[in-house]
Design a protein around this motif. Structure first.
Motif, PDB file in Angstrom:
ATOM      1  N   GLY A 232      27.300   2.691 -40.152  1.00 30.56           N
ATOM      2  CA  GLY A 232      28.749   2.550 -40.203  1.00 30.56           C
ATOM      3  C   GLY A 232      29.449   3.487 -39.235  1.00 30.56           C
ATOM      4  N   ARG A 233      30.708   3.195 -38.982  1.00 36.46           N
ATOM      5  CA  ARG A 233      31.498   3.976 -38.045  1.00 36.46           C
ATOM      6  C   ARG A 233      32.922   4.155 -38.580  1.00 36.46           C
ATOM      7  NH1 ARG A 233      28.184   0.298 -35.433  1.00 36.46           N
ATOM      8  NH2 ARG A 233      27.221   0.923 -33.477  1.00 36.46           N
TER       9      ARG A 233
ATOM     10  N   ILE B 189      36.596   5.143 -36.725  1.00 41.79           N
ATOM     11  CA  ILE B 189      37.133   5.281 -35.371  1.00 41.79           C
ATOM     12  C   ILE B 189      38.561   5.813 -35.390  1.00 41.79           C
ATOM     13  CG2 ILE B 189      35.607   3.520 -34.401  1.00 41.79           C
ATOM     14  CD1 ILE B 189      37.931   1.530 -34.435  1.00 41.79           C
ATOM     15  N   GLU B 190      38.898   6.557 -34.343  1.00 44.25           N
ATOM     16  CA  GLU B 190      40.257   7.051 -34.122  1.00 44.25           C
ATOM     17  C   GLU B 190      40.609   6.760 -32.676  1.00 44.25           C
ATOM     18  OE1 GLU B 190      40.141  11.262 -34.905  1.00 44.25           O
ATOM     19  OE2 GLU B 190      39.634  10.977 -37.008  1.00 44.25           O
ATOM     20  N   PHE B 191      41.811   6.227 -32.452  1.00 42.84           N
ATOM     21  CA  PHE B 191      42.253   5.947 -31.086  1.00 42.84           C
ATOM     22  C   PHE B 191      43.506   6.753 -30.770  1.00 42.84           C
ATOM     23  CE2 PHE B 191      44.450   3.715 -27.689  1.00 42.84           C
ATOM     24  CZ  PHE B 191      43.423   3.647 -26.756  1.00 42.84           C
ATOM     25  N   TYR B 192      43.505   7.353 -29.583  1.00 43.02           N
ATOM     26  CA  TYR B 192      44.588   8.219 -29.131  1.00 43.02           C
ATOM     27  C   TYR B 192      45.269   7.598 -27.911  1.00 43.02           C
ATOM     28  CZ  TYR B 192      42.425  11.436 -32.344  1.00 43.02           C
ATOM     29  OH  TYR B 192      41.919  12.010 -33.485  1.00 43.02           O
ATOM     30  N   PRO B 193      46.430   6.951 -28.098  1.00 42.60           N
ATOM     31  CA  PRO B 193      47.103   6.289 -26.980  1.00 42.60           C
ATOM     32  C   PRO B 193      47.484   7.238 -25.841  1.00 42.60           C
ATOM     33  CG  PRO B 193      48.070   5.599 -29.056  1.00 42.60           C
ATOM     34  CD  PRO B 193      47.122   6.710 -29.368  1.00 42.60           C
ATOM     35  N   GLU B 194      47.695   8.497 -26.152  1.00 40.16           N
ATOM     36  CA  GLU B 194      48.078   9.452 -25.106  1.00 40.16           C
ATOM     37  C   GLU B 194      46.992   9.558 -24.038  1.00 40.16           C
ATOM     38  OE1 GLU B 194      50.421  11.668 -22.907  1.00 40.16           O
ATOM     39  OE2 GLU B 194      51.096  10.804 -24.787  1.00 40.16           O
ATOM     40  N   THR B 195      45.722   9.559 -24.466  1.00 35.69           N
ATOM     41  CA  THR B 195      44.603   9.730 -23.526  1.00 35.69           C
ATOM     42  C   THR B 195      43.797   8.455 -23.315  1.00 35.69           C
ATOM     43  OG1 THR B 195      43.116  10.354 -25.328  1.00 35.69           O
ATOM     44  CG2 THR B 195      44.321  12.150 -24.227  1.00 35.69           C
ATOM     45  N   GLY B 196      43.969   7.476 -24.215  1.00 33.63           N
ATOM     46  CA  GLY B 196      43.171   6.259 -24.153  1.00 33.63           C
ATOM     47  C   GLY B 196      41.771   6.435 -24.709  1.00 33.63           C
ATOM     48  N   GLU B 197      41.545   7.540 -25.421  1.00 30.12           N
ATOM     49  CA  GLU B 197      40.205   7.832 -25.941  1.00 30.12           C
ATOM     50  C   GLU B 197      39.998   7.237 -27.330  1.00 30.12           C
ATOM     51  OE1 GLU B 197      39.128  12.010 -23.717  1.00 30.12           O
ATOM     52  OE2 GLU B 197      39.935  12.127 -25.747  1.00 30.12           O
ATOM     53  N   LEU B 198      38.825   6.612 -27.498  1.00 29.07           N
ATOM     54  CA  LEU B 198      38.390   6.104 -28.793  1.00 29.07           C
ATOM     55  C   LEU B 198      37.275   7.025 -29.286  1.00 29.07           C
ATOM     56  CD1 LEU B 198      38.517   3.868 -30.984  1.00 29.07           C
ATOM     57  CD2 LEU B 198      36.738   2.677 -29.695  1.00 29.07           C
ATOM     58  N   LEU B 199      37.545   7.738 -30.375  1.00 24.24           N
ATOM     59  CA  LEU B 199      36.567   8.644 -30.983  1.00 24.24           C
ATOM     60  C   LEU B 199      35.813   7.878 -32.061  1.00 24.24           C
ATOM     61  CD1 LEU B 199      35.373  11.493 -31.550  1.00 24.24           C
ATOM     62  CD2 LEU B 199      37.295  11.842 -33.117  1.00 24.24           C
ATOM     63  N   ILE B 200      34.477   7.947 -31.994  1.00 23.90           N
ATOM     64  CA  ILE B 200      33.632   7.255 -32.967  1.00 23.90           C
ATOM     65  C   ILE B 200      32.830   8.297 -33.736  1.00 23.90           C
ATOM     66  CG2 ILE B 200      31.760   5.595 -33.276  1.00 23.90           C
ATOM     67  CD1 ILE B 200      32.837   4.331 -30.621  1.00 23.90           C
ATOM     68  N   LYS B 201      32.971   8.252 -35.069  1.00 26.01           N
ATOM     69  CA  LYS B 201      32.251   9.184 -35.942  1.00 26.01           C
ATOM     70  C   LYS B 201      31.336   8.384 -36.857  1.00 26.01           C
ATOM     71  CE  LYS B 201      36.282  11.076 -37.280  1.00 26.01           C
ATOM     72  NZ  LYS B 201      37.248  11.991 -37.904  1.00 26.01           N
ATOM     73  N   SER B 202      30.080   8.825 -36.962  1.00 28.72           N
ATOM     74  CA  SER B 202      29.114   8.197 -37.849  1.00 28.72           C
ATOM     75  C   SER B 202      28.302   9.302 -38.513  1.00 28.72           C
ATOM     76  CB  SER B 202      28.158   7.312 -37.056  1.00 28.72           C
ATOM     77  OG  SER B 202      28.861   6.288 -36.394  1.00 28.72           O
ATOM     78  N   VAL B 203      27.955   9.096 -39.777  1.00 31.69           N
ATOM     79  CA  VAL B 203      27.178  10.089 -40.512  1.00 31.69           C
ATOM     80  C   VAL B 203      25.829  10.303 -39.818  1.00 31.69           C
ATOM     81  CG1 VAL B 203      26.056  10.579 -42.716  1.00 31.69           C
ATOM     82  CG2 VAL B 203      28.299   9.508 -42.686  1.00 31.69           C
ATOM     83  N   GLY B 204      25.503  11.560 -39.563  1.00 34.70           N
ATOM     84  CA  GLY B 204      24.221  11.895 -38.973  1.00 34.70           C
ATOM     85  C   GLY B 204      24.095  11.583 -37.495  1.00 34.70           C
TER      86      GLY B 204
END
Length: 161
Positions: free
Chosen positions: A137-138, A140-155
């Motif tokens: 599973g994932r 996700i957080e998206f930041y329009p200021e930078t265009g970055e998509l942060l993906i977090k997954s356990v482990g």
């Protein structure tokens, strides 16, 4: 002061920088981020199923890849996004459980990704980055200021797309 806007399962929302947008617990679901990099307007939809035409009870547009993307674009345009500038980033579509048969019903994550890509292609929206498939599973957080998509997954290591 910026705010983190939440998107639930079978839900969608839009935001303008400096706000950011997130969804939790993408398993077989797909998180689709559409982004206008010029106006720094973003939208996210958390789709559960690939195709609204196969389901009788389908009034929740955000639940399906085909109708969720259209509704997301509509809402983004109402807050000032330019249709011609939109790009996409996608994540999710995991195969969360191992099954002995490979029936279509069990390939829901893969089918969600396929439907998402097909719809974006039909609309002429390029996918700039993706983190899909596999078996985890994932969030996700998206930041329009930078265009970055942060993906977090356990482990797993955090990824930025």
């Amino acid at each position: 002061m910026s705010e983190m806007i939440k998107v639930g399962m079978a839900d969608l929302n839009v935001c303008i920088s400096p706000n950011a947008i997130t969804t939790l617990g993408l398993g077989s679901c797909v998180g689709i981020v559409l982004y206008d990099p010029i106006k720094k307007i973003a939208g996210m939809v958390h789709v559960m199923l690939p195709d609204s035409t196969k389901i009788l009870n389908n009034e929740n547009k955000a639940k399906f890849a085909d109708t969720g993307i259209d509704e997301l674009i509509r809402q983004m345009l109402t807050i000032g996004a330019d249709r011609k500038s939109l790009i996409a980033k996608i994540a999710g579509g995991a195969q969360m459980f191992a099954f002995s048969n490979n029936s279509d019903m069990m390939r829901i994550g893969e089918r969600n990704v396929e439907a998402t890509k097909l719809k974006l292609q039909q609309l002429g929206i390029p996918i700039r980055a993706e983190d899909t498939g596999l078996n985890y599973g994932r969030t996700i957080e998206f930041y329009p200021e930078t265009g970055e998509l942060l993906i977090k997954s356990v482990g797993k290591e955090r990824k930025i797309l």
